[in-house]
Design an enzyme around this catalytic site. Structure first.
Site, mmCIF file in Angstrom:
data_model
loop_
_atom_site.group_PDB
_atom_site.id
_atom_site.type_symbol
_atom_site.label_atom_id
_atom_site.label_comp_id
_atom_site.label_asym_id
_atom_site.label_seq_id
_atom_site.Cartn_x
_atom_site.Cartn_y
_atom_site.Cartn_z
ATOM 1 N N GLU A 1 49.517 -6.663 -8.721
ATOM 2 C CA GLU A 1 50.866 -6.916 -9.226
ATOM 3 C C GLU A 1 50.762 -8.086 -10.188
ATOM 4 O OE1 GLU A 1 53.183 -4.935 -8.767
ATOM 5 O OE2 GLU A 1 52.666 -3.830 -6.957
ATOM 6 N N CYS B 1 57.917 -12.438 -12.087
ATOM 7 C CA CYS B 1 57.236 -11.390 -12.847
ATOM 8 C C CYS B 1 58.252 -10.407 -13.409
ATOM 9 C CB CYS B 1 56.210 -10.675 -11.976
ATOM 10 S SG CYS B 1 56.862 -10.062 -10.429
#
Length: 504
Positions: free
Chosen positions: A256, A290
């Site tokens: 990720e 993110c």
């Protein structure tokens, strides 16, 4: 604002942290006021090997426990998180710097994933396949991998660990967690809560292990053949290094990594919804998500009016102590993050960006750290090099478009592919955005922003975001190995594809 005393929170967790700083410790400072919180020992290689050996032994016991029984342990961990939600949220906010409301949200994510994992513990399904051979049965089952290594980032210091750990545990795995060296205390608190639940139930506490260290420790984990799966969250640069190391030993990864997320705002958008989603997406966690909204792609017919609304909204943003719930934005994590923020602003101006809301370091804030910065907005062209990169800071780029196809092309024209959104009340626009000709991201939303994913959906992205999936849906399959089984209950041995083999 007086200096925050976090010692009472640490006392309630009964955490043992050192008040002295040494070469063999990780020292935690709060970005809120730059005060020293405490030190934790660095895990040296000999200790690391002992952790892995203990984890392997715990796996041999834990995997024997039926999955619903494992789910019951995870349920109790969720209940412990409920009891300690306020203290843990405060610790998250103080050590990481996100707003207290977001700290509460992060702990709630942990509670939610525990609830999800409890239900999942009774649904680890396989399937039956029709065999071409008479009196044969084919099916597949899913079995645990063993040790799952979790490498997490500072911006979600506890939630991302729980996304991995709760699912890995009910799947029958054990976990070794290396948190960010910037947030070691929150990790210690979570580890202690989990360990207490395992011990209370007569379970080897090495089902959940914690190691503390810098990038060198992460590299050690990535190269360790005893860890079949590494789940790593962080920068694309870090992810590429982990991917290469783990792939060299034919291990598995869940990655990720970076995001460069955009919202397309069409002329058919609900403007109030679009404005709120854009502002929260851009400034939440001080731009250190993110899934932070970094680009707004706005239809030319509403560009000027929406730009003015943005400017007005930014005038209302309150930057300050994140533990004061009246504030919207806290600090960046450290001086390096501030330097990167300032450098990106300079690059944007050099490349032709025009700032309609100026950035800079926030001054005149007594008792606070020097890591508070101003959320800013720049008008840019999508081709600017700076727009192609991810900066973990509250810098928002805005640009205009004429056709929806053009907007989607702009949105997709970055190396990252995590989260994306469109704001429209037009069904055709929404469906085109979600179609094969639409967003190329792992997450595509309509009339909500790019951040704030629910745990029920699989979380992750494409391209330089890494391609991994965590949390909900069938992401659990990444934590298990698939086994195909064929049972012959006939009195003969017919071969597949009609092959004949006779010894007589």
């Amino acid at each position: 604002m007086e200096s925050i005393n976090i010692s009472s929170v640490l006392d309630r967790f009964k955490l043992t942290v050192s008040s002295t700083k040494e070469n063999t410790t990780i020292d935690s400072y709060s970005p809120v006021d730059d005060n020293f919180i405490g030190s934790v020992p660095v895990t040296i290689e000999e200790e690391y090997n002992a952790v892995i050996e203990n984890s392997a032994a715990a796996f041999n016991e834990w995997k024997q426990l039926p999955s619903p029984k494992r789910g019951e342990i995870v349920r109790q961990i969720g209940d412990a998180l409920r009891i300690h939600k306020k203290d843990l949220a405060t610790l998250v906010s103080y050590e990481m710097g996100k707003s207290l409301q977001e700290g509460y949200g992060e702990v709630q994510e942990m509670i939610d994933i525990c609830d999800f994992a409890v239900g999942l513990s009774r649904q680890l399904y396989g399937l039956t396949t029709q065999s071409e051979r008479p009196q044969h049965r084919m099916y597949e089952q899913w079995l645990p991998l063993g040790i799952v290594g979790i490498i997490s980032a500072f911006n979600f210091p506890v939630a991302v660990w729980s996304w991995n750990a709760a699912i890995a545990w009910v799947c029958g795995n054990v976990c070794v967690w290396k948190p960010s060296e910037k947030t070691p205390i929150t990790a210690l608190a979570c580890q202690k809560l989990a360990s207490e639940i395992f011990v209370k139930n007569g379970i080897n506490p090495a089902v959940s292990s914690l190691v503390q260290g810098d990038a060198a420790l992460g590299k050690l984990m990535a190269a360790d053949v005893r860890i079949p799966l590494i789940s790593a969250t962080g920068s694309t640069k870090m992810g590429k290094s982990v991917a290469q190391t783990v792939a060299a030993r034919l291990g598995k990864t869940i990655l990720e990594l970076g995001g460069n997320n955009a919202i397309i705002i069409t002329e058919n958008a609900d403007i109030e919804t679009a404005l709120l989603a854009s502002v929260f997406g851009a400034v939440g966690t001080a731009g250190q998500r993110c899934t932070t909204t970094r680009r707004l792609i706005i239809h030319e017919n509403i560009y000027e009016s929406f730009k003015q609304r943005l400017v007005n909204a930014y005038e209302q943003i309150r930057v300050g102590n994140p533990l004061d719930e009246r504030n919207h934005v806290g600090p960046l994590i450290d001086k390096d993050a501030v330097a990167m923020y300032l450098d990106t602003i300079d690059k944007c101006k050099t490349q032709g960006g025009k700032f309609i809301v100026e950035g800079g370091i926030l001054e005149g804030q007594p008792f606070l750290s020097p890591y508070y910065v101003k959320p800013c907005i720049a008008e840019v062209d999508s081709s600017f090099k700076v727009v192609q990169t991810e900066t973990f800071a509250p810098i928002l780029y805005i640009m205009k478009y004429r056709t929806l196809q053009e907007a989607i092309a702009i949105q997709n024209d970055v190396p990252q592919g995590l989260s994306s959104s469109i704001m429209t009340l037009n069904l055709r626009e929404a469906e085109l955005f979600l179609s094969i000709n639409g967003s190329d991201c792992g997450i595509a939303n309509v009339n909500i922003g790019t951040s704030g994913a629910e745990i029920g959906g699989a979380f992750g992205g494409e391209k330089e975001t890494g391609g991994g999936r965590e949390s909900g849906s069938d992401a659990w399959k990444a934590y298990m190995r698939r086994q195909t089984n064929t049972i012959n209950y006939s009195e003969k041995l017919p071969l597949a594809q009609g092959i004949k083999f006779d010894l007589s």
